[in-house]
Scaffold this motif. Structure first.
Motif, PDB file in Angstrom:
ATOM      1  N   TYR A 197       1.763  -5.687  -3.572  1.00  0.00           N
ATOM      2  CA  TYR A 197       0.388  -5.219  -3.712  1.00  0.00           C
ATOM      3  C   TYR A 197      -0.518  -6.337  -4.231  1.00  0.00           C
ATOM      4  CZ  TYR A 197       1.810  -0.317  -3.144  1.00  0.00           C
ATOM      5  OH  TYR A 197       2.275   0.879  -2.644  1.00  0.00           O
ATOM      6  N   ALA A 200      -1.286  -8.853  -1.598  1.00  0.00           N
ATOM      7  CA  ALA A 200      -2.209  -8.314  -0.600  1.00  0.00           C
ATOM      8  C   ALA A 200      -3.645  -8.297  -1.131  1.00  0.00           C
ATOM      9  CB  ALA A 200      -1.786  -6.906  -0.199  1.00  0.00           C
ATOM     10  N   ASN A 206      -9.554  -9.860  -1.349  1.00  0.00           N
ATOM     11  CA  ASN A 206      -9.457  -8.877  -0.271  1.00  0.00           C
ATOM     12  C   ASN A 206     -10.217  -7.627  -0.689  1.00  0.00           C
ATOM     13  OD1 ASN A 206      -8.800  -7.115   1.772  1.00  0.00           O
ATOM     14  ND2 ASN A 206      -6.593  -7.110   1.372  1.00  0.00           N
ATOM     15  N   PHE A 209      -8.908  -4.049   0.020  1.00  0.00           N
ATOM     16  CA  PHE A 209      -7.593  -3.656  -0.508  1.00  0.00           C
ATOM     17  C   PHE A 209      -7.570  -2.194  -0.912  1.00  0.00           C
ATOM     18  CE2 PHE A 209      -4.835  -2.891  -4.175  1.00  0.00           C
ATOM     19  CZ  PHE A 209      -3.599  -3.260  -3.641  1.00  0.00           C
ATOM     20  N   ARG A 211      -4.215   0.564  -2.051  1.00  0.00           N
ATOM     21  CA  ARG A 211      -2.769   0.671  -2.230  1.00  0.00           C
ATOM     22  C   ARG A 211      -2.110   1.443  -1.095  1.00  0.00           C
ATOM     23  NH1 ARG A 211      -0.220  -0.576  -7.231  1.00  0.00           N
ATOM     24  NH2 ARG A 211       1.463   0.859  -6.682  1.00  0.00           N
ATOM     25  N   THR A 213      -2.976   1.717   1.996  1.00  0.00           N
ATOM     26  CA  THR A 213      -2.949   0.938   3.228  1.00  0.00           C
ATOM     27  C   THR A 213      -1.794  -0.055   3.230  1.00  0.00           C
ATOM     28  OG1 THR A 213      -5.348   1.129   3.470  1.00  0.00           O
ATOM     29  CG2 THR A 213      -4.260  -0.644   4.691  1.00  0.00           C
ATOM     30  N   TYR A 214      -1.497  -0.625   2.065  1.00  0.00           N
ATOM     31  CA  TYR A 214      -0.471  -1.659   1.966  1.00  0.00           C
ATOM     32  C   TYR A 214       0.856  -1.137   1.424  1.00  0.00           C
ATOM     33  CZ  TYR A 214      -4.118  -5.084   2.917  1.00  0.00           C
ATOM     34  OH  TYR A 214      -5.115  -5.803   3.516  1.00  0.00           O
ATOM     35  N   ASP A 217       4.041  -1.858   3.653  1.00  0.00           N
ATOM     36  CA  ASP A 217       4.368  -3.285   3.634  1.00  0.00           C
ATOM     37  C   ASP A 217       5.015  -3.688   2.316  1.00  0.00           C
ATOM     38  OD1 ASP A 217       3.331  -3.487   6.140  1.00  0.00           O
ATOM     39  OD2 ASP A 217       1.538  -4.611   5.575  1.00  0.00           O
TER      40      ASP A 217
END
Length: 290
Positions: A197, A200, A206, A209, A211, A213-214, A217
């Motif tokens: 996180y 990212a 970013n 950003f 949480r 969404t990522y 990953d």
């Protein structure tokens, strides 16, 4: 038949061979695209991909995807030369049943990739495979691994007790908090996710950003890293996988998976160098395209 006819016949054969190879490359590229779309749409296939990729972190995401769709039940994979380096040899009856993949040319002057084959460990014989030693709680090796993992945090790490989780990235204050009351293995798993996180978010640069969404990953990197070091870790919650990759072209899907692989390998190699520096130095010469 005269010499001119021989030359013409050879040219015709050569051209036919080139066209056949182009068609084979095209078919393999199409298979890779289909595999990548399926992996990034179907949560069950995504989980199988993560398991195979984690076990073969030096293999590209595209080649792992191709292998997953050609060799059912594969676990440890590589080229003939890779298995030779491990003291193992592909069995004669398996030589024609490998997974078609793209491999770099052995000629360093030649650019691009050629078609090659991956074989699973089950298709080989020879020296026993050396299994990785898992990290164990309350050992110097575990402590070293945690310290090495912390080095990959792009933001300061702070201590904070009473947290509901072992680690948490604070996107407001741009720091990563760890609760030392949790066990080291729990911290390792959670820390790997939260570093994902933090990376990212890129120190706040970013601005998009989020949480959620990522999450897939970050959890995927943590899962693959933990699997490499024998640390228990829950699989990513990938129910919304199709929505996450909606609108992505196959090449973009492959690049996204490749970036996760590279991030995981980079972190894992750094931890390996910390916990077994001499062995890592010796084995570095044998790493590379498989």
């Amino acid at each position: 038949m005269n010499i001119s006819d021989l030359i013409k016949n050879k040219s015709v054969r050569d051209q036919a061979w080139l066209e056949e190879r182009r068609a084979e490359r095209g078919n393999l590229s199409e298979m890779r695209d289909v595999a990548l779309e399926e992996i990034t749409t179907n949560p069950e296939m995504y989980q199988k991909y993560l398991d195979l990729q984690a076990n073969n972190i030096s293999c590209s995401a595209g080649n792992v995807a191709l292998t997953l769709f050609q060799l059912k039940g594969a676990t440890k994979i590589g080229t003939i030369s890779f298995w030779h380096e491990q003291g193992r040899y592909v069995q004669d009856e398996a030589m024609k049943s490998g997974a078609k993949v793209f491999v770099p040319s052995r000629n360093g002057q030649r650019r691009g990739y050629l078609m090659g084959d991956y074989y699973d460990v089950s298709q080989t014989i020879g020296r026993p495979i050396k299994e990785p030693v898992p990290l164990i709680e309350n050992t110097a090796r575990m402590e070293t691994a945690l310290g090495a993992l912390m080095n990959y945090s792009p933001v300061p790490i702070v201590e904070q007790g009473g947290m509901p989780t072992p680690a948490r990235y604070d996107e407001t204050h741009l720091c990563l908090a760890i609760d030392p009351s949790y066990g080291e293995l729990e911290v390792f798993s959670a820390l790997a996710t939260e570093i994902g996180y933090a990376q990212a978010h890129d120190k706040g640069r970013n601005i998009d950003f989020d949480r959620e969404t990522y999450r897939v990953d970050a959890e995927s990197v943590s899962y693959m890293l933990c699997r490499r070091f024998g640390v228990d870790c829950k699989p990513p919650q990938a129910a919304e996988l199709a929505q996450l990759y909606e609108g992505y072209e196959p090449s973009d899907r492959g690049e996204a998976l490749e970036q996760l692989r590279k991030t995981t390998r980079n972190m894992g190699d750094g931890i390996d160098r910390a916990i077994q520096p001499r062995q890592q130095e010796r084995s570095r010469r044998h790493l590379g395209a498989r």
